[in-house]
Design a protein around this motif. Sequence first.
Motif, PDB file in Angstrom:
ATOM      1  N   ASP A   1       0.875  -1.179   0.000  1.00 46.12           N
ATOM      2  CA  ASP A   1       0.000   0.000   0.000  1.00 46.12           C
ATOM      3  C   ASP A   1       0.910   1.227   0.000  1.00 46.12           C
ATOM      4  O   ASP A   1       1.620   1.486   0.973  1.00 46.12           O
TER       5      ASP A   1
ATOM      6  N   LYS B   1       3.246   7.061   3.825  1.00 44.50           N
ATOM      7  CA  LYS B   1       3.864   5.787   4.205  1.00 44.50           C
ATOM      8  C   LYS B   1       3.712   4.764   3.092  1.00 44.50           C
ATOM      9  O   LYS B   1       2.828   4.872   2.232  1.00 44.50           O
TER      10      LYS B   1
ATOM     11  N   SER C   1       3.498   0.533   3.080  1.00 44.54           N
ATOM     12  CA  SER C   1       3.441  -0.660   3.912  1.00 44.54           C
ATOM     13  C   SER C   1       3.329  -1.887   3.013  1.00 44.54           C
ATOM     14  O   SER C   1       2.873  -1.812   1.869  1.00 44.54           O
TER      15      SER C   1
ATOM     16  N   GLN D   1       4.346  -8.177   8.332  1.00 46.34           N
ATOM     17  CA  GLN D   1       4.022  -6.818   7.915  1.00 46.34           C
ATOM     18  C   GLN D   1       5.159  -5.864   8.263  1.00 46.34           C
ATOM     19  O   GLN D   1       5.825  -6.028   9.287  1.00 46.34           O
ATOM     20  N   SER D   2       5.368  -4.861   7.394  1.00 41.93           N
ATOM     21  CA  SER D   2       6.383  -3.846   7.652  1.00 41.93           C
ATOM     22  C   SER D   2       5.929  -2.531   7.031  1.00 41.93           C
ATOM     23  O   SER D   2       5.130  -2.523   6.085  1.00 41.93           O
ATOM     24  N   GLU D   3       6.448  -1.427   7.555  1.00 42.61           N
ATOM     25  CA  GLU D   3       6.028  -0.101   7.100  1.00 42.61           C
ATOM     26  C   GLU D   3       7.187   0.871   7.168  1.00 42.61           C
ATOM     27  O   GLU D   3       8.012   0.814   8.084  1.00 42.61           O
TER      28      GLU D   3
ATOM     29  N   THR E   1       7.361   7.323   3.359  1.00 45.67           N
ATOM     30  CA  THR E   1       7.555   7.471   1.924  1.00 45.67           C
ATOM     31  C   THR E   1       8.718   8.416   1.643  1.00 45.67           C
ATOM     32  O   THR E   1       8.662   9.584   2.030  1.00 45.67           O
TER      33      THR E   1
ATOM     34  N   LEU F   1      11.850  -3.028   1.152  1.00 43.81           N
ATOM     35  CA  LEU F   1      10.616  -3.378   1.855  1.00 43.81           C
ATOM     36  C   LEU F   1      10.018  -4.675   1.316  1.00 43.81           C
ATOM     37  O   LEU F   1       9.740  -5.612   2.080  1.00 43.81           O
TER      38      LEU F   1
ATOM     39  N   ARG G   1      -5.360   1.042   9.622  1.00 43.92           N
ATOM     40  CA  ARG G   1      -4.275   1.216   8.661  1.00 43.92           C
ATOM     41  C   ARG G   1      -4.084  -0.002   7.762  1.00 43.92           C
ATOM     42  O   ARG G   1      -3.337   0.058   6.776  1.00 43.92           O
ATOM     43  N   SER G   2      -4.744  -1.111   8.083  1.00 45.76           N
ATOM     44  CA  SER G   2      -4.595  -2.329   7.285  1.00 45.76           C
ATOM     45  C   SER G   2      -5.584  -2.418   6.133  1.00 45.76           C
ATOM     46  O   SER G   2      -5.496  -3.342   5.318  1.00 45.76           O
TER      47      SER G   2
ATOM     48  N   LEU H   1      -3.926  -2.484   2.617  1.00 44.06           N
ATOM     49  CA  LEU H   1      -3.180  -3.725   2.410  1.00 44.06           C
ATOM     50  C   LEU H   1      -4.122  -4.888   2.126  1.00 44.06           C
ATOM     51  O   LEU H   1      -3.880  -5.692   1.220  1.00 44.06           O
TER      52      LEU H   1
END
Length: 307
Positions: A10, A15, A17, A30-32, A35, A49, A284-285, A288
């Motif tokens: 995303d 950001k 992710s 998961q990782s973030e 930007t 990433l 925030r998911s 994704l």
Amino acid sequence: MDHDVVLAADIGGTKISAALVGADGRLLRQSEIATPATEPLLEEAMRELLGSVAEGASPRAIGLASAGPIDLSSGRVSPVNIPAWREFPLLDLVGTIISGVPSVLVGDGIAAALGEHWLGAGRGVAAMLGIVVSTGIGGGLVLDGEVYLGPSGNAGHIGHVVADPAGPPCSCGGVGCVEAYASGPSMVRWAQGQGWTGPDARALSVDAAQGDPIALAAFDRGTRALARGIAATATVCDLDRVVIGGGLSAAGEVLFAPLRRHLEGFLTLDYVRRLTVEPFELGRSAGLLGAARTALPTAQLEFPIPG
């Protein structure tokens, strides 16, 4: 590591992710990151990433949600709020990072709406608009229970609906867009122009919750424009529900209370007055999970249908 997974990313103005996602919507890894501001750093960040999240796994497909506009036919993206990417070949880049795995591109607002319709606040809703209120204003439509991409893949882009043709310039090149009033940076700029001295949208939200008159006025002004865009979309698309997420939605009732108040005045026709407004359930998911949901058919993985 389960091999019946897809890799989802995303990509937004604030950001980026990424996650491995199971067919049931489980986020397995998961990782973030923030930007980056320049193209070389963006490309490097994407390589690191995606490579780290996919390490040791064999994803069946890749779902990419990107801020837009996007170009489905070429796999290129030109996000309004990522100036370093103009006509950037995102699908080609991802193909060099993880070779031999099919990739699917979708707008980030559409992905967030799809995620919420699949597993969140829009489950079972026939017609809904998902909105992401953050660095920009993204959106996506679900009509007759199916996500609606439009011919170019950019349907639902509510941030660039004109709220006031005599309004301020927008980063898209237009004038008076919803995003020029209601995005986090737009609210902050207006508040600072009125004498507010805080640094960012998070501080603006805190001050509004504490009753600061300028901060409250900024949210009132922004949500009025957002309500105009929602009302216009609801009238055209006959919507049941609007679900709202993104960084600024964390302000809670500081955002939702004035938005609902303005909507009361703008939703004048009987058939649109049934519209309800809810916060994202997936937080925030959402983007994704929507990106993953887009990739699941390509991966030939079965997934639960919302009901």
